[in-house]
Design a protein around this motif. Structure first.
Motif, short mmCIF file in Angstrom:
data_model
loop_
_atom_site.label_atom_id
_atom_site.label_comp_id
_atom_site.label_asym_id
_atom_site.label_seq_id
_atom_site.Cartn_x
_atom_site.Cartn_y
_atom_site.Cartn_z
N GLU A 151 8.28 -6.43 5.45
CA GLU A 151 8.27 -5.88 5.03
C GLU A 151 8.29 -6.97 4.03
O GLU A 151 7.74 -6.35 2.54
CB GLU A 151 9.88 -5.33 4.76
CG GLU A 151 11.15 -6.30 5.42
CD GLU A 151 11.23 -6.25 5.83
OE1 GLU A 151 10.52 -6.70 7.47
OE2 GLU A 151 12.70 -6.65 6.80
N ASP A 152 8.26 -8.06 3.72
CA ASP A 152 7.78 -8.69 2.47
C ASP A 152 5.68 -8.60 2.20
O ASP A 152 5.33 -9.02 1.10
CB ASP A 152 7.58 -10.32 2.51
CG ASP A 152 9.05 -10.90 2.87
OD1 ASP A 152 9.52 -11.57 3.51
OD2 ASP A 152 10.05 -9.71 2.09
N THR A 153 5.15 -7.76 3.37
CA THR A 153 4.00 -7.98 3.19
C THR A 153 3.37 -7.33 1.60
O THR A 153 3.55 -6.04 1.62
CB THR A 153 3.19 -7.31 4.16
OG1 THR A 153 3.33 -8.08 5.37
CG2 THR A 153 1.67 -6.76 4.21
N ALA A 154 2.51 -7.68 0.54
CA ALA A 154 1.84 -7.26 -0.33
C ALA A 154 1.08 -8.25 -1.14
O ALA A 154 0.75 -9.07 -0.78
CB ALA A 154 3.18 -6.16 -0.62
N VAL A 155 1.03 -7.61 -2.09
CA VAL A 155 0.11 -7.98 -3.40
C VAL A 155 1.07 -8.86 -3.82
O VAL A 155 1.54 -7.65 -4.90
CB VAL A 155 -1.09 -7.50 -3.83
CG1 VAL A 155 -1.58 -8.25 -5.02
CG2 VAL A 155 -2.23 -7.07 -3.31
N PRO B 9 0.60 -1.39 -0.18
CA PRO B 9 -0.16 -0.37 0.08
C PRO B 9 1.05 1.18 0.20
O PRO B 9 1.57 1.53 0.60
CB PRO B 9 -0.95 -0.28 1.25
CG PRO B 9 -0.75 -1.49 1.64
CD PRO B 9 0.69 -2.24 1.33
N GLY B 10 0.33 2.57 -0.84
CA GLY B 10 1.49 3.40 -0.87
C GLY B 10 2.53 3.35 -1.54
O GLY B 10 2.95 4.91 -1.21
N LYS B 11 3.28 1.82 -2.31
CA LYS B 11 4.49 2.16 -2.48
C LYS B 11 3.60 1.45 -4.30
O LYS B 11 2.86 0.77 -4.72
CB LYS B 11 5.66 1.31 -1.86
CG LYS B 11 5.53 1.62 -1.09
CD LYS B 11 6.12 0.39 0.45
CE LYS B 11 6.66 0.68 1.75
NZ LYS B 11 8.08 0.01 1.94
N GLU B 12 4.72 1.68 -4.90
CA GLU B 12 5.05 1.76 -6.41
C GLU B 12 5.88 -0.12 -6.62
O GLU B 12 5.81 -0.73 -5.39
CB GLU B 12 6.56 2.38 -7.08
CG GLU B 12 6.68 3.89 -6.94
CD GLU B 12 7.24 4.58 -8.11
OE1 GLU B 12 6.93 5.80 -8.13
OE2 GLU B 12 8.18 3.83 -8.89
N ARG B 13 5.00 -0.60 -7.75
CA ARG B 13 4.91 -1.82 -8.24
C ARG B 13 6.48 -2.56 -8.14
O ARG B 13 7.34 -2.21 -8.27
CB ARG B 13 4.63 -2.25 -9.08
CG ARG B 13 4.46 -4.14 -9.69
CD ARG B 13 3.51 -3.71 -11.03
NE ARG B 13 2.23 -3.39 -10.03
CZ ARG B 13 0.79 -4.21 -10.88
NH1 ARG B 13 1.05 -4.53 -11.59
NH2 ARG B 13 -0.51 -3.61 -9.65
#
Length: 127
Positions: A89-93, A41-45
């Protein structure tokens, strides 16, 4: 045209493991460089890993080297990402993507170098 569908995401504690899968449609899966990207969230791919058409070469984001392994089974039209020792910190889609048609480059980390994308699967790592 390639259609991609990811699965295998979920909630895991720090230090745990998950295995993501990406099922691809079409007969030309073996002609594509395949990659995994993630977006918090809030970060670039962000580029995570890529694998060559025959699986012989791989490339990884520095922060996942030694913890994540990308692989593919061309007979099953499936891409995998084994994730071990997961960190918050690996949390992401996580999204899988296909590049090329024999013109992809596993060392190009730009999302714009990939032609087809899956919808993504959520990975959440709790501390």
């Amino acid at each position: 045209q390639v259609q991609l569908v990811e699965s295998g995401g979920g909630l895991v504690q720090a230090g745990g493991s998950l295995r993501l899968s990406c099922a691809a449609s079409g007969r030309t899966f073996s002609s594509y460089v395949m990659g995994w990207f993630r977006q918090a969230p809030g970060k670039e791919r962000e580029f995570v890993a890529a694998i060559s058409e025959n699986g012989g070469r791989t490339n990884y984001l520095d922060s996942v080297k030694g913890r994540f392994t990308i692989s593919r089974d061309n007979a099953k039209n499936t891409l995998y990402l084994q994730m071990n020792n997961l960190k918050p910190e690996d949390t992401a889609v996580y999204h899988c993507a296909a590049s090329g048609g024999y013109s992809g480059n596993i060392y190009d980390p730009r999302p714009t170098s990939y032609d087809y994308w899956g919808q993504g699967t959520q990975v959440t790592v709790s501390s």
